[in-house]
Design a protein around this motif. Structure first.
Motif, PDB file in Angstrom:
ATOM      1  N   VAL A   1       0.814  -1.208   0.000  1.00 10.67           N
ATOM      2  CA  VAL A   1       0.000   0.000   0.000  1.00 10.67           C
ATOM      3  C   VAL A   1       0.848   1.259   0.000  1.00 10.67           C
ATOM      4  N   GLY A   2       1.976   1.252   0.693  1.00  8.81           N
ATOM      5  CA  GLY A   2       2.839   2.436   0.746  1.00  8.81           C
ATOM      6  C   GLY A   2       3.439   2.815  -0.584  1.00  8.81           C
ATOM      7  N   SER A   3       3.415   1.901  -1.556  1.00 10.56           N
ATOM      8  CA  SER A   3       3.973   2.191  -2.881  1.00 10.56           C
ATOM      9  C   SER A   3       2.954   2.825  -3.813  1.00 10.56           C
ATOM     10  N   PHE A   4       1.680   2.834  -3.408  1.00 13.97           N
ATOM     11  CA  PHE A   4       0.603   3.276  -4.298  1.00 13.97           C
ATOM     12  C   PHE A   4       0.568   4.804  -4.394  1.00 13.97           C
ATOM     13  N   ASP A   5       0.433   5.293  -5.627  1.00 11.27           N
ATOM     14  CA  ASP A   5       0.196   6.722  -5.857  1.00 11.27           C
ATOM     15  C   ASP A   5      -0.527   6.867  -7.180  1.00 11.27           C
ATOM     16  N   ALA A   6      -1.169   8.023  -7.365  1.00 15.45           N
ATOM     17  CA  ALA A   6      -1.954   8.241  -8.573  1.00 15.45           C
ATOM     18  C   ALA A   6      -1.976   9.714  -8.921  1.00 15.45           C
ATOM     19  N   THR A   7      -2.040   9.990 -10.218  1.00 13.24           N
ATOM     20  CA  THR A   7      -2.328  11.317 -10.737  1.00 13.24           C
ATOM     21  C   THR A   7      -3.711  11.246 -11.378  1.00 13.24           C
ATOM     22  N   SER A   8      -4.078  12.274 -12.117  1.00 13.20           N
ATOM     23  CA  SER A   8      -5.379  12.228 -12.793  1.00 13.20           C
ATOM     24  C   SER A   8      -5.417  11.195 -13.901  1.00 13.20           C
ATOM     25  N   ASP A   9      -4.269  10.834 -14.464  1.00 15.19           N
ATOM     26  CA  ASP A   9      -4.239   9.938 -15.615  1.00 15.19           C
ATOM     27  C   ASP A   9      -3.740   8.535 -15.294  1.00 15.19           C
ATOM     28  N   LEU A  10      -2.771   8.424 -14.380  1.00 17.65           N
ATOM     29  CA  LEU A  10      -2.101   7.159 -14.148  1.00 17.65           C
ATOM     30  C   LEU A  10      -2.046   6.833 -12.664  1.00 17.65           C
ATOM     31  N   LEU A  11      -1.902   5.539 -12.371  1.00 18.59           N
ATOM     32  CA  LEU A  11      -1.620   5.091 -11.013  1.00 18.59           C
ATOM     33  C   LEU A  11      -0.508   4.058 -11.076  1.00 18.59           C
TER      34      LEU A  11
ATOM     35  N   GLY B  47       9.859  -3.254   2.792  1.00 17.25           N
ATOM     36  CA  GLY B  47       8.806  -2.315   2.443  1.00 17.25           C
ATOM     37  C   GLY B  47       9.284  -1.313   1.410  1.00 17.25           C
ATOM     38  N   VAL B  48       8.342  -0.792   0.649  1.00 18.19           N
ATOM     39  CA  VAL B  48       8.667   0.206  -0.364  1.00 18.19           C
ATOM     40  C   VAL B  48       7.705   1.367  -0.212  1.00 18.19           C
ATOM     41  N   VAL B  49       8.244   2.579  -0.306  1.00 15.74           N
ATOM     42  CA  VAL B  49       7.450   3.798  -0.267  1.00 15.74           C
ATOM     43  C   VAL B  49       7.542   4.437  -1.641  1.00 15.74           C
ATOM     44  N   GLY B  50       6.389   4.794  -2.219  1.00 12.84           N
ATOM     45  CA  GLY B  50       6.394   5.293  -3.586  1.00 12.84           C
ATOM     46  C   GLY B  50       5.621   6.577  -3.746  1.00 12.84           C
ATOM     47  N   SER B  51       5.923   7.280  -4.837  1.00 18.82           N
ATOM     48  CA  SER B  51       5.197   8.489  -5.212  1.00 18.82           C
ATOM     49  C   SER B  51       5.348   8.679  -6.711  1.00 18.82           C
ATOM     50  N   MET B  52       4.494   9.531  -7.279  1.00 23.44           N
ATOM     51  CA  MET B  52       4.512   9.784  -8.717  1.00 23.44           C
ATOM     52  C   MET B  52       4.050  11.202  -8.958  1.00 23.44           C
ATOM     53  N   ASN B  53       4.696  11.906  -9.887  1.00 27.44           N
ATOM     54  CA  ASN B  53       4.254  13.264 -10.197  1.00 27.44           C
ATOM     55  C   ASN B  53       3.538  13.307 -11.541  1.00 27.44           C
ATOM     56  N   SER B  54       2.933  14.458 -11.823  1.00 29.51           N
ATOM     57  CA  SER B  54       2.129  14.601 -13.034  1.00 29.51           C
ATOM     58  C   SER B  54       2.967  14.740 -14.294  1.00 29.51           C
ATOM     59  N   SER B  55       4.283  14.860 -14.151  1.00 30.23           N
ATOM     60  CA  SER B  55       5.160  14.946 -15.317  1.00 30.23           C
ATOM     61  C   SER B  55       5.585  13.577 -15.828  1.00 30.23           C
ATOM     62  N   GLY B  56       5.134  12.504 -15.160  1.00 25.28           N
ATOM     63  CA  GLY B  56       5.404  11.172 -15.681  1.00 25.28           C
ATOM     64  C   GLY B  56       6.564  10.454 -15.042  1.00 25.28           C
TER      65      GLY B  56
ATOM     66  N   ARG C  62      21.928   8.666   0.341  1.00 23.88           N
ATOM     67  CA  ARG C  62      21.261   7.604   1.092  1.00 23.88           C
ATOM     68  C   ARG C  62      20.517   8.250   2.250  1.00 23.88           C
ATOM     69  N   VAL C  63      19.292   7.785   2.495  1.00 24.88           N
ATOM     70  CA  VAL C  63      18.418   8.510   3.418  1.00 24.88           C
ATOM     71  C   VAL C  63      18.016   7.698   4.636  1.00 24.88           C
ATOM     72  N   GLY C  64      18.457   6.462   4.750  1.00 23.45           N
ATOM     73  CA  GLY C  64      18.026   5.640   5.865  1.00 23.45           C
ATOM     74  C   GLY C  64      16.601   5.163   5.686  1.00 23.45           C
ATOM     75  N   GLU C  65      15.981   4.743   6.765  1.00 27.61           N
ATOM     76  CA  GLU C  65      14.603   4.274   6.710  1.00 27.61           C
ATOM     77  C   GLU C  65      13.663   5.449   6.482  1.00 27.61           C
ATOM     78  N   VAL C  66      12.800   5.357   5.474  1.00 32.33           N
ATOM     79  CA  VAL C  66      11.892   6.446   5.113  1.00 32.33           C
ATOM     80  C   VAL C  66      10.494   6.150   5.631  1.00 32.33           C
ATOM     81  N   ASN C  67       9.929   7.116   6.352  1.00 36.27           N
ATOM     82  CA  ASN C  67       8.568   6.974   6.862  1.00 36.27           C
ATOM     83  C   ASN C  67       7.524   7.545   5.906  1.00 36.27           C
ATOM     84  N   ALA C  68       7.890   8.605   5.182  1.00 36.66           N
ATOM     85  CA  ALA C  68       6.942   9.264   4.275  1.00 36.66           C
ATOM     86  C   ALA C  68       7.724   9.888   3.132  1.00 36.66           C
ATOM     87  N   MET C  69       7.099   9.923   1.944  1.00 37.94           N
ATOM     88  CA  MET C  69       7.759  10.488   0.771  1.00 37.94           C
ATOM     89  C   MET C  69       6.706  11.069  -0.150  1.00 37.94           C
TER      90      MET C  69
END
Length: 432
Positions: free
Chosen positions: A323-333, A365-374, A401-408
């Motif tokens: 779930v932490g890897s999930f992100d969406a824009t208006s067009d893609l997820l 675990g994986v933390v993910g995000s996505m921007n509207s520029s693709g 290197r950032v260590g353990e990431v809680n939010a991104m």
């Protein structure tokens, strides 16, 4: 016979010898330019397509001076609706160069340190960042104690720390931040107990956050995620069957409906979130089409915000999503499953667009995000990697290197991540 050019009425006419007149109305040429740019293989290629079009002749080149054209292109290509530079052409050029920087790993790296709480709460054994949000000028970070810290992005100065109104706690982490909506004018944040608070940015520092909604954990469950866009606020709840989605009109702040069974299988986990910081239960995002796309580990749904949360499309998975890897824009997820396979889908129909492998995601675990520029950004372990999500092409890893990431979170200019050691890492790809 010589030819001449003239501009008249609502269009441009090119006068030729022999009496033949070619009429090229300005709206037609602007529509053609917009269509060519939008149909380019990627957003960066749109600039070359426009350049080729404007070189056809001086009449067509004159269209490049239309500020309305550049406004439409900035909106469609770069999702920009507010002018921050002298002209819309300058706006378009800036975001083209910024996206090019994003693709080629050209950035400035900085760190910010959030302010530790100074209170006598016996349960406060160190802050954990739960959510991060960005606007053009601000960064907001929400923490496990219910506080939200606001920074000024250009100077990286800490501006304010906001605390929710106090009331009886229904668990150690019932005040933990579960979602932030941020613009340059307003900050809206929600906590696991269902409270929603509003802050007008730039108001008096002494003004406390205004509580717009009083949560009811017993009847609704825990508010596990909260987001919004334009006219909607959307909350995703877990703990009470049939109450997964709550939708508010953001202008009136009135609840429109509460319905949905997406998180019914995760009800027990939702209650546990109030007392322990477990894995994320679900995430939700609002698109520009007045729909919301949400996921839990085994399921993905798209709901209609106009029609009482009607499920428009849904998909179930044998390999559960992280779930932490999930992100969406208006067009893609995008979401990564337990095998470490990231799948990119269109939000409109949930059809798969491409896949790519996120190494190490199956073990950690994986933390993910996505921007509207693709661009898709995934953090596994201490490494943050970047892909082009429209074709699944891996681009690079960030050097730091950032260590353990809680939010991104990633937007069109920045990547920001908060690590467990109390550091906010900020990568700025903005054109200089």
């Amino acid at each position: 016979m010589s030819s001449s050019e003239e501009v008249g009425g609502g269009g441009r006419r090119r006068r030729r010898g022999g009496g033949n007149n070619g009429v090229w109305p300005e709206p037609f040429l602007e529509a053609l330019a917009t269509q060519m740019a939008s149909s380019s293989i990627n957003r960066l290629a749109a600039a070359q397509a426009l350049s080729n079009l404007f070189q056809v002749c001086s009449t067509w080149r004159a269209v490049s001076r239309s500020d309305l054209l550049w406004q439409n292109l900035s909106n469609r290509i770069w999702n920009r609706r507010h002018l921050l530079r002298p002209t819309w052409r300058d706006e378009y050029v800036y975001w083209h160069r910024t996206s090019n920087n994003f693709r080629h790993r050209r950035y400035v790296y900085r760190t910010l340190h959030f302010v530790q709480a100074n209170n006598n709460d016996d349960n406060n054994d160190g802050l954990s960042c739960r959510r991060i949000a960005l606007s053009d000028r601000h960064l907001a970070a929400g923490f496990s104690d219910g506080s939200v810290q606001l920074f000024h992005l250009p100077t990286r100065v800490h501006l304010s720390t906001y605390h929710p109104q106090q009331r009886d706690r229904l668990g150690r982490y019932s005040r933990a931040i579960s979602g932030i909506i941020l613009s340059d004018e307003k900050l809206v944040f929600a906590s696991l107990d269902g409270d929603i608070h509003v802050v007008v940015i730039g108001g008096a520092d002494t003004d406390p956050p205004r509580r717009a909604h009083l949560g009811d954990v017993v009847n609704d469950g825990a508010l596990v995620d909260f987001t919004g866009r334009d006219r909607w606020w959307v909350g995703l709840y877990a703990g009470v069957p049939g109450r997964a989605f709550h939708v508010w009109n953001s202008e009136t702040e009135q609840l429109i409906f509460a319905d949905g069974d997406l998180t019914d299988p995760e009800a027990v986990t939702g209650w546990h979130l109030l007392t322990e910081l477990t894995d994320l239960v679900g995430r939700v995002h609002v698109t520009a089409r007045d729909t919301a796309v949400a996921c839990t580990g085994p399921r993905l749904v798209v709901i209609d915000l106009h029609n009482q949360g009607l499920i428009l499309r849904e998909r179930s998975f044998q390999q559960e999503l992280i779930v932490g890897s999930f992100d969406a824009t208006s067009d893609l997820l995008v979401a990564v499953d337990r095998r470490g396979v990231a799948t990119v889908r269109r939000t409109e129909d949930l059809d798969e667009l491409c896949r790519f492998n996120v190494r190490g995601a199956s073990q950690r675990g994986v933390v993910g995000s996505m921007n509207s520029s693709g661009y898709g950004v995934m953090c596994v372990g201490e490494v943050i990697r970047v892909w082009e999500v429209e074709n699944g092409v891996y681009l690079y890893s960030l050097r730091e290197r950032v260590g353990e990431v809680n939010a991104m979170h990633a937007d069109e200019r920045h990547i920001v991540a908060c690590s467990s050691d109390g550091t906010i890492h900020l990568w700025d790809f903005g054109a200089q």
